[in-house]
Design a protein around this motif. Sequence first.
Motif, PDB file in Angstrom:
ATOM      1  N   ILE A 139      44.657  35.794  49.118  1.00 11.27           N
ATOM      2  CA  ILE A 139      45.932  35.828  48.889  1.00 11.27           C
ATOM      3  C   ILE A 139      44.752  36.645  47.261  1.00 11.27           C
ATOM      4  N   ALA A 140      43.885  36.443  46.851  1.00 11.74           N
ATOM      5  CA  ALA A 140      43.125  37.750  45.900  1.00 11.74           C
ATOM      6  C   ALA A 140      43.397  38.776  46.325  1.00 11.74           C
ATOM      7  N   VAL A 141      43.176  39.413  47.460  1.00 10.45           N
ATOM      8  CA  VAL A 141      42.968  41.226  47.662  1.00 10.45           C
ATOM      9  C   VAL A 141      45.158  40.909  47.377  1.00 10.45           C
ATOM     10  N   ALA A 142      45.761  39.711  47.652  1.00 11.74           N
ATOM     11  CA  ALA A 142      47.467  40.103  47.858  1.00 11.74           C
ATOM     12  C   ALA A 142      47.651  39.903  45.844  1.00 11.74           C
ATOM     13  N   VAL A 143      46.050  39.775  45.291  1.00 14.61           N
ATOM     14  CA  VAL A 143      46.191  39.856  43.954  1.00 14.61           C
ATOM     15  C   VAL A 143      46.404  41.112  43.388  1.00 14.61           C
ATOM     16  N   SER A 213      46.456  22.674  44.517  1.00 13.50           N
ATOM     17  CA  SER A 213      46.095  23.458  45.703  1.00 13.50           C
ATOM     18  C   SER A 213      48.385  23.121  45.935  1.00 13.50           C
ATOM     19  N   VAL A 214      48.202  21.860  45.860  1.00 11.67           N
ATOM     20  CA  VAL A 214      49.679  22.379  46.416  1.00 11.67           C
ATOM     21  C   VAL A 214      51.054  23.041  45.746  1.00 11.67           C
ATOM     22  N   LEU A 215      50.521  22.603  44.470  1.00 14.13           N
ATOM     23  CA  LEU A 215      52.069  23.054  43.253  1.00 14.13           C
ATOM     24  C   LEU A 215      51.451  25.343  43.744  1.00 14.13           C
ATOM     25  N   SER A 216      50.164  25.494  44.553  1.00 16.85           N
ATOM     26  CA  SER A 216      49.861  26.964  44.674  1.00 16.85           C
ATOM     27  C   SER A 216      50.813  27.028  45.888  1.00 16.85           C
ATOM     28  N   TRP A 217      50.557  25.996  46.740  1.00 17.06           N
ATOM     29  CA  TRP A 217      50.964  26.039  48.324  1.00 17.06           C
ATOM     30  C   TRP A 217      52.466  26.354  47.982  1.00 17.06           C
ATOM     31  N   PHE A 243      51.484  33.561  39.401  1.00 19.55           N
ATOM     32  CA  PHE A 243      51.566  32.528  38.583  1.00 19.55           C
ATOM     33  C   PHE A 243      50.615  31.352  39.728  1.00 19.55           C
ATOM     34  N   GLY A 244      51.154  31.641  41.365  1.00 20.42           N
ATOM     35  CA  GLY A 244      50.602  30.337  42.567  1.00 20.42           C
ATOM     36  C   GLY A 244      48.762  31.208  42.744  1.00 20.42           C
ATOM     37  N   ALA A 245      48.777  32.164  42.715  1.00 23.33           N
ATOM     38  CA  ALA A 245      47.101  32.942  42.402  1.00 23.33           C
ATOM     39  C   ALA A 245      46.357  31.667  41.446  1.00 23.33           C
ATOM     40  N   GLY A 246      46.684  31.874  40.009  1.00 22.81           N
ATOM     41  CA  GLY A 246      46.398  30.817  39.089  1.00 22.81           C
ATOM     42  C   GLY A 246      46.248  28.916  39.741  1.00 22.81           C
TER      43      GLY A 246
END
Length: 266
Positions: A139-143, A213-217, A243-246
């Motif tokens: 996900i960091a790579v995606a960011v 973690s669930v909110l990010s998922w 937002f999801g990565a944060g």
Amino acid sequence: MNLLPSLATNMPAVVLSGLAALSYAVLAWVHPRASAMQSRALLTVAWLLHLGVLVFGLFEQPARFGFAPSLSVTVWLVLTVYMIESRLYPQLRERWRFAFLGAAVVLLALVFPGTPYPALRSNWMPLHWALGIASYGLIAVAVGHAWLMQRAEKAMRLGTSTETAMPLLTLERLTFRFVAAGFVLLTATLLAGWYFSELLNHRWVWDHKSVFSVLSWITMGVLLWGRWRMGWRGRFATRMLYFGAGLLLLGYAGSRFVLEVLLQRS
């Protein structure tokens, strides 16, 4: 709380971390004057030394883990993907930015080595950690790709894009591929977390890590659904990814930072 590890007992870690951080710093300093081949060689040296730091940490007794080591592994994974992609797409030229980031996380992990775990409650716990860190990395790579995509969009609007810049559609495609891969691993991480929670606590524990973690998922899942069904793209999709990565960053690294540094608790 003694933040710095004992130099006498952790001298190999100190030396490796210092050499890795120094290599990253040299790359950042010489980057404007170095050729692409020289920059790539310096990054490879720093990457290998960084790997040495991580491998040494795996064999440390007692085992340690915390927010800084998790960030260090995440950045190393991002660098690994970048080094592979830079071979496929020579237009990628962000080595000096990664050099600053690499030096920072290596030194941060040296100062904050994490909480010791003298005895793991399950021999499979490292699998849960590995899945979580891998999802962090993807996900960091995606960011990172989303940030490059925003830069490419801005350059196109200003008419400053060049023939050597990566195509916008390629960046967009790569971004969502990494989001999808990260979502799959995050799903596996949550399932493993649920399994261990039931096994060890006989119930799912709704702590800060679980909630974020669930909110990010959920955020990543909605983003992928919106991309598939509604064709979401551009600033809206990028901001949703950020937002999801944060939320995911707050899920473990943020929570552990508060516990280890601000509250000084394990």
